[in-house]
Scaffold this motif. Structure first.
Motif, PDB file in Angstrom:
ATOM      1  N   LEU A  82       0.837  -1.210   0.000  1.00 18.73           N
ATOM      2  CA  LEU A  82       0.000   0.000   0.000  1.00 18.73           C
ATOM      3  C   LEU A  82       0.867   1.253   0.000  1.00 18.73           C
ATOM      4  O   LEU A  82       0.596   2.213  -0.730  1.00 18.73           O
ATOM      5  CB  LEU A  82      -0.937  -0.011   1.209  1.00 18.73           C
ATOM      6  N   ALA A  83       1.916   1.238   0.815  1.00 18.11           N
ATOM      7  CA  ALA A  83       2.829   2.385   0.860  1.00 18.11           C
ATOM      8  C   ALA A  83       3.554   2.552  -0.472  1.00 18.11           C
ATOM      9  O   ALA A  83       3.675   3.670  -0.989  1.00 18.11           O
ATOM     10  CB  ALA A  83       3.835   2.208   1.999  1.00 18.11           C
ATOM     11  N   LEU A  85       2.676   1.421  -3.546  1.00 15.63           N
ATOM     12  CA  LEU A  85       1.768   1.833  -4.629  1.00 15.63           C
ATOM     13  C   LEU A  85       1.291   3.265  -4.453  1.00 15.63           C
ATOM     14  O   LEU A  85       1.217   4.024  -5.422  1.00 15.63           O
ATOM     15  CB  LEU A  85       0.577   0.880  -4.702  1.00 15.63           C
ATOM     16  N   GLY A  86       0.972   3.641  -3.237  1.00 17.28           N
ATOM     17  CA  GLY A  86       0.522   5.011  -2.979  1.00 17.28           C
ATOM     18  C   GLY A  86       1.581   6.034  -3.333  1.00 17.28           C
ATOM     19  O   GLY A  86       1.304   7.045  -3.986  1.00 17.28           O
ATOM     20  N   THR A  87       2.817   5.772  -2.926  1.00 16.22           N
ATOM     21  CA  THR A  87       3.906   6.694  -3.223  1.00 16.22           C
ATOM     22  C   THR A  87       4.253   6.678  -4.707  1.00 16.22           C
ATOM     23  O   THR A  87       4.451   7.729  -5.326  1.00 16.22           O
ATOM     24  CB  THR A  87       5.152   6.332  -2.386  1.00 16.22           C
ATOM     25  N   TYR A  88       4.319   5.474  -5.285  1.00 12.28           N
ATOM     26  CA  TYR A  88       4.670   5.344  -6.695  1.00 12.28           C
ATOM     27  C   TYR A  88       3.696   6.117  -7.589  1.00 12.28           C
ATOM     28  O   TYR A  88       4.113   6.900  -8.446  1.00 12.28           O
ATOM     29  CB  TYR A  88       4.697   3.861  -7.093  1.00 12.28           C
ATOM     30  N   TYR A  89       2.405   5.887  -7.382  1.00 17.64           N
ATOM     31  CA  TYR A  89       1.426   6.545  -8.249  1.00 17.64           C
ATOM     32  C   TYR A  89       1.286   8.029  -7.937  1.00 17.64           C
ATOM     33  O   TYR A  89       0.969   8.823  -8.827  1.00 17.64           O
ATOM     34  CB  TYR A  89       0.076   5.825  -8.182  1.00 17.64           C
ATOM     35  N   THR A  90       1.549   8.431  -6.709  1.00 19.10           N
ATOM     36  CA  THR A  90       1.555   9.862  -6.398  1.00 19.10           C
ATOM     37  C   THR A  90       2.715  10.541  -7.129  1.00 19.10           C
ATOM     38  O   THR A  90       2.540  11.608  -7.722  1.00 19.10           O
ATOM     39  CB  THR A  90       1.675  10.093  -4.882  1.00 19.10           C
ATOM     40  N   THR A 110      10.667   1.343   1.039  1.00 24.01           N
ATOM     41  CA  THR A 110       9.481   0.585   1.440  1.00 24.01           C
ATOM     42  C   THR A 110       9.875  -0.648   2.236  1.00 24.01           C
ATOM     43  O   THR A 110       9.241  -0.983   3.242  1.00 24.01           O
ATOM     44  CB  THR A 110       8.652   0.180   0.208  1.00 24.01           C
TER      45      THR A 110
END
Length: 160
Positions: A82-83, A85-90, A110
């Protein structure tokens, strides 16, 4: 205790890095269950899942209180993707950052977050009562990694 976690982090990071190239070197279906078979974001989650699961087993082996020992690792196993993917897509969609070095740094950060979280939660033992539920959730996540390797849906996260 901390030294074991730091050593486990370094070894896990090295194994995950090597695992990135495993399928290219040995393109066998069995290897593809544990290593990325393409450059999709979903496939790269295997680099977090399998090495961290192995490190969790080693660090929890022979623990006096198994639910307490495992609960931190299991929750970290669920928080890390979750961390990531959230950071990557942000970074990618929000700020237009498309750099392989940023992606590599994000992987290591991560993984470090996962070990830190596991250490803190294992030390406190606050989530030991949830260890059964966490085992099921981590198992479902692992099954999804395998399933969507064999039959990826047509969504951007699964697209190389």
């Amino acid at each position: 205790m901390k030294k074991r976690f730091v050593l486990a982090f370094v070894l896990t990071a090295l194994i995950g890095t090597g695992l990135h190239f495993a399928y290219v070197l040995c393109p066998v279906a069995f290897v593809g269950l544990f290593a990325p078979v393409n450059e999709s974001v979903w496939e790269h989650l295997k680099l977090l899942y399998w090495p961290f699961l192995a490190a969790s087993g080693v660090l929890c082996f022979g623990a006096d209180d198994a639910p307490r020992a495992w609960s931190g690792f299991l929750l970290a196993q669920l928080v890390m993707p979750l961390a990531l993917l959230g950071t990557y897509y942000t970074l990618r969609a929000g700020f237009g950052v498309e750099n392989v070095w940023v992606d590599i740094a994000l992987y290591y950060l991560t993984l470090a977050l996962g070990f830190w979280l596991a250490y803190r939660l294992q030390k406190s033992g606050a989530l030991a009562f949830l260890s059964g539920v966490l085992v099921i959730l981590v198992g479902l996540y692992g099954a999804a990694l395998v399933l969507f390797t064999m039959a990826p849906p047509n969504f951007p996260i699964f697209t190389p």
